[in-house]
Scaffold this active site. Sequence first.
Site, mmCIF file in Angstrom:
data_model
loop_
_atom_site.group_PDB
_atom_site.id
_atom_site.type_symbol
_atom_site.label_atom_id
_atom_site.label_comp_id
_atom_site.label_asym_id
_atom_site.label_seq_id
_atom_site.Cartn_x
_atom_site.Cartn_y
_atom_site.Cartn_z
ATOM 1 N N GLU A 2 0.873 -1.336 0.107
ATOM 2 C CA GLU A 2 0.063 -0.119 0.015
ATOM 3 C C GLU A 2 0.861 1.395 -0.103
ATOM 4 O O GLU A 2 1.716 1.235 0.981
ATOM 5 C CB GLU A 2 -0.915 -0.136 1.225
ATOM 6 C CG GLU A 2 -1.851 1.196 1.322
ATOM 7 C CD GLU A 2 -2.710 1.223 2.528
ATOM 8 O OE1 GLU A 2 -2.695 0.292 3.324
ATOM 9 O OE2 GLU A 2 -3.303 2.297 2.650
ATOM 10 N N ASP B 135 -6.436 9.395 9.681
ATOM 11 C CA ASP B 135 -4.879 9.135 10.120
ATOM 12 C C ASP B 135 -4.811 9.495 11.530
ATOM 13 O O ASP B 135 -5.065 10.454 11.915
ATOM 14 C CB ASP B 135 -4.128 9.296 9.308
ATOM 15 C CG ASP B 135 -4.306 8.555 7.919
ATOM 16 O OD1 ASP B 135 -3.881 7.164 8.077
ATOM 17 O OD2 ASP B 135 -4.361 8.943 6.805
#
Lengths: 378, 378, 297, 297
Positions: free
Chosen positions: C83, C94
Amino acid sequence: GRFGDHGGRYVPESLVEACREVEEAFREAWADPGFRGELATLLAVHAGRPTPLTPAWRLSAELGVTLLLKREDLAHTGSHKINNVLGQALLAARMGRTRLIAETGAGQHGVATATAAALLGLEATVFMGERDVERQALNVFRMRMLGAEVVPVRAGTRTLKDATSEAMRHWVGVAGSAHYCVGSVIGPSPYPYMVREFQRVIGDEARRQCAAALPSAVPDHVVACVGGGSNAAGTFAGFADTPARLWGVEAEGGAGAALGRPGVLHGFRSLFLQDDDGQIREAHSIAAGLDYPGVGPEHAHLRDLGRARYVTVDDGEVTAAAVRLARAEGIVPALESAHAVAWVIRAAGSGELPAGSTVLLTLSGRGDKDVATLMEVL
Amino acid sequence: GRFGDHGGRYVPESLVEACREVEEAFREAWADPGFRGELATLLAVHAGRPTPLTPAWRLSAELGVTLLLKREDLAHTGSHKINNVLGQALLAARMGRTRLIAETGAGQHGVATATAAALLGLEATVFMGERDVERQALNVFRMRMLGAEVVPVRAGTRTLKDATSEAMRHWVGVAGSAHYCVGSVIGPSPYPYMVREFQRVIGDEARRQCAAALPSAVPDHVVACVGGGSNAAGTFAGFADTPARLWGVEAEGGAGAALGRPGVLHGFRSLFLQDDDGQIREAHSIAAGLDYPGVGPEHAHLRDLGRARYVTVDDGEVTAAAVRLARAEGIVPALESAHAVAWVIRAAGSGELPAGSTVLLTLSGRGDKDVATLMEVL
Amino acid sequence: MGDPRGRVRGAARGLDRAAHAVRPGRQGRRDADGGAVNALETRLRARRDAGRKLLMPYVTGGITPDWTEYARAFAAAGADAIEIGVPFSDPTLDGVTIQEASHAALTRGATPRGVLAGLAGLADLDVPLVVSTYCNLVFRDGPWAFCAALREAGASGLIVPDLPVDEADEAADAAAGAGVDLALLASPATPAPRLAEISRRSRGFVYAVSLMGTTGTRSALGPAATALAGRITGLSDRPVLLGFGISTPGQAVEAARRADGVVVGAAIMRRVLAGARPDEIGAFLTAMREALDDPGA
Amino acid sequence: MGDPRGRVRGAARGLDRAAHAVRPGRQGRRDADGGAVNALETRLRARRDAGRKLLMPYVTGGITPDWTEYARAFAAAGADAIEIGVPFSDPTLDGVTIQEASHAALTRGATPRGVLAGLAGLADLDVPLVVSTYCNLVFRDGPWAFCAALREAGASGLIVPDLPVDEADEAADAAAGAGVDLALLASPATPAPRLAEISRRSRGFVYAVSLMGTTGTRSALGPAATALAGRITGLSDRPVLLGFGISTPGQAVEAARRADGVVVGAAIMRRVLAGARPDEIGAFLTAMREALDDPGA
């Protein structure tokens, strides 16, 4: 111009005629429906009247009384001061005066005066103790932004008492063109009476609002803080003819009514903090607006009559009450107003306000101005 | 949850269910006369609604237009923010939530949220960029005094944008017990719609007040400042079905509607300031409340439709307008609101607002909070 | 056993640890017709079905000048997919580590174009490349342009954490048109009918978010994590990767009990931000690979 | 000439300059029956009628440890009466100089009792002593007690600037009862009927305030000053002293054209605050005395 033994017009001869002109103009204006209507319009569309009556739901439950708050903190400029200055500014314009003079301590009355002057196209000169100018820099800037001239007073203790003296001195020289816009129910006649009349809108509104909110129509107790005492005088005026018990709450260090002795200052006879020789003592309170060594003559008279009672709270109770009201009701009160809250908390605890009592409390102003002070002490 | 191409619910999957629950609860509550009544009562007795409509007499004469000010600056806590947070806090309580989460820039929405939480007995956690925490120490203290927890956000630019991101991150973890009380007409559906509905009280009141104040009943122009755009959305809502021309005034450095490009941030699709790559640009405005790089999706839609027009003013015009309003009307506006005033002054001068026009301007908040900023620049 | 797909989980142990053991042609990712054959999902299914637990490490594109070396180290350590985050200014899902990594990469001048150019330099790797980023970057020039660029750069998968299934139509079409698998996310809060839809519409794999929270290392995996993986595998045959908070070999093994594999992001980026070189990250992942391959060890 | 009292103003020149030239018995101030014979007004009238222009200098009681020496210097320089201020914390009619002097005296510990004790030490002087102070000190123990104390201390006059005629009843009775002359103030703003009342009810003299303002030196006397003096002398035979802002011999002469004399306060106290000793103040007053006695010089 008398309230029993109190009141009067103890001013230099140079101001007697000016006071007489104010009195005459006020009596004529107050009897003129045109003036009353114009003032009522200004109060409604500009100052935000009527102010609400807020049930203090959570604090009431905690204290075991029904506490209703008359919300002068929501009036334009943040306190009841605007009621009086709009009245006086309108009167000054009617008298052909082109300038307002005012004294101010924390700056609330100064800001209100500057506001009313701007609104009515008058000039404004605000006297403020040099120490207060330093402590209240934001309010000084607000006044200047509103177009007012702020004059720092370097005499004496450089606080409100001296600013008041200086405003009177200045007025002597300009009485023909300027109106002295006294900020509380103090000063020479007709000021204590006139300011009370301009502030009675608080009590009149609250009376109607209580009638709608309370099964008893009239509260058992009416409570307000007292410095000079204008918000209390205006509130009490609405309940004078009721059985409500009236309570004025003073700062322990500025308790003219509770602890003062008869005297004369700033043009009126009343109760003042003073030493045995008659020298006026400096008042001390965490609330700048209660930092005045005297009390309006009407309060001295109400105390003499026993119609109102005057009690004191200390700075510690006041800050605790401010925090408690903020947390319980989401209202940060002015430290002046927090005096009234502090006494209600104490009196509900002691039983002086019996469980189940209905209490109207005038919240005279908002606490934004006091946040810096509270940051230091909390 | 769409406004044309804009709006939507671009949130992490973890928040989809929470948004859906808010939407369902809001739709049900909004259709419930009991909820509407309870909110209306809170707005009246606690927040001071209706707020007045003030004719700006002197400024109108100077500009050659009839300017009416909708006075949200007189609402409790000093701005229109309280309308929305009281609605959301009441909804949160109805949903069984025990805590409110909020983001704040200058602290106005944070103070309002802390206030509503205190009033309804909820906890409050307010996210605020570390830079704003430093710049707005007084508001931080107000929130804490009201019992709220203030969490400084150290990410990114350490301002409102990052506080919003952090509030969303936090909400992910606590959505079952806490309600995210978004402060403007932004965020994922149903927030832009819900907040608009909670703010439409501004427009509905103004509509009625204009009908009483103006021979034409409806003003020719309706003007409000736009950051996220909640006071404008609430104002416009009252005039959507009239011929009034709607104007949103943005900060030159934070003009999402006027200068932004389509994008997605904070859960909604709308217009955002961004670079060619799609990185969000930091907004810059002297008014902290307009310091946001996007605009509510409804505004993006109204712009697409041409129903509302979005214009910009610069910081210099804004401070000049704030001073001019203060001196002419005795009202110190929030710098956010001063954007709307600045544009009216410019447009009356340029003829964009023809002489004789009637103009409703929503004065979203009071300028007390901005005095320190103004002291630096004036 | 209740495994609806009837795989022999124990078979994983027999596989070589390095990714090239399965060896799909990288030209598969360039197939013009949509790449069903060699696309991400095909590869992951094949490995999953062969009994291998899947490992997808994450790196923020542009975090260092030689950031692609981290991808090479991932491959060498046995990653089944890689990724690559395209950094966004406002990474709302995040936690602090990847926020910091994104900020650092942007400060270094990272751009979507630059990161995709870096991907093209990984064309020799034999591991599917999955790009993750936020809606705004996908929508900047439109999802069709974005997905075409992905394909051009050799990526075969896409993750957009702020694009829930309800909003995914256009992006899904664009991804499918470009032969890129758009993986959707599922969370512990996702109700059953919606979970079925996500499982059905996801491509490549289903990204099961282990917890109600943001990316970042956690001291322990909650019971919700494996429960969610179980719920998804009960609904769909698509590979399920569990992510968020997996930072130790032990957590990876625990996660892989019910899921088909794990995503490891913040645990890597925390080390990268602290200065760890690709070989050090490789060693960390090798340990995780070994634990996944031999959970009893 | 329009002088209603028909005095020969030129006769003033023939008088000696020192106060003892007129020499009234000091026991007069202690006369128990109210002291009509030797009271302040009697003395001032006599001198006025003799053609002398009156000079009443002022000193703040307690301003220095030996402040009574200033009073002695006043007497030596030809003062016709001496005004002694009992300092009050809030002197609202005083300008900065006398405010500062009051503050300094209070800071030094000055009290009404102390200042009156000081007056008693001036019993040998042959000049009437006039006490000035504010209402609050007069009312502290009541005007009867205050006036009795004045009399006891040897003062024969009292000035209370914040006590207008409307509020003066009780104090006037008390003063009369104690044989003290309560002098009232008149201002340029005082309307005619009221001026008549003030002139009638004032005792000792009428204190004509030269301008709309506070005490303090001014660069020039305004036309209102002498106009007021003229208005009062047109209404009453009582001596009229003009005060506020008279600081130079020239101003004194100008003031005395219509008034019977002058009060000099701030001009003295400014020098005292700057450190001037009694002999220096004496010299200043002597110059003023000479100018008053010989305005053409």
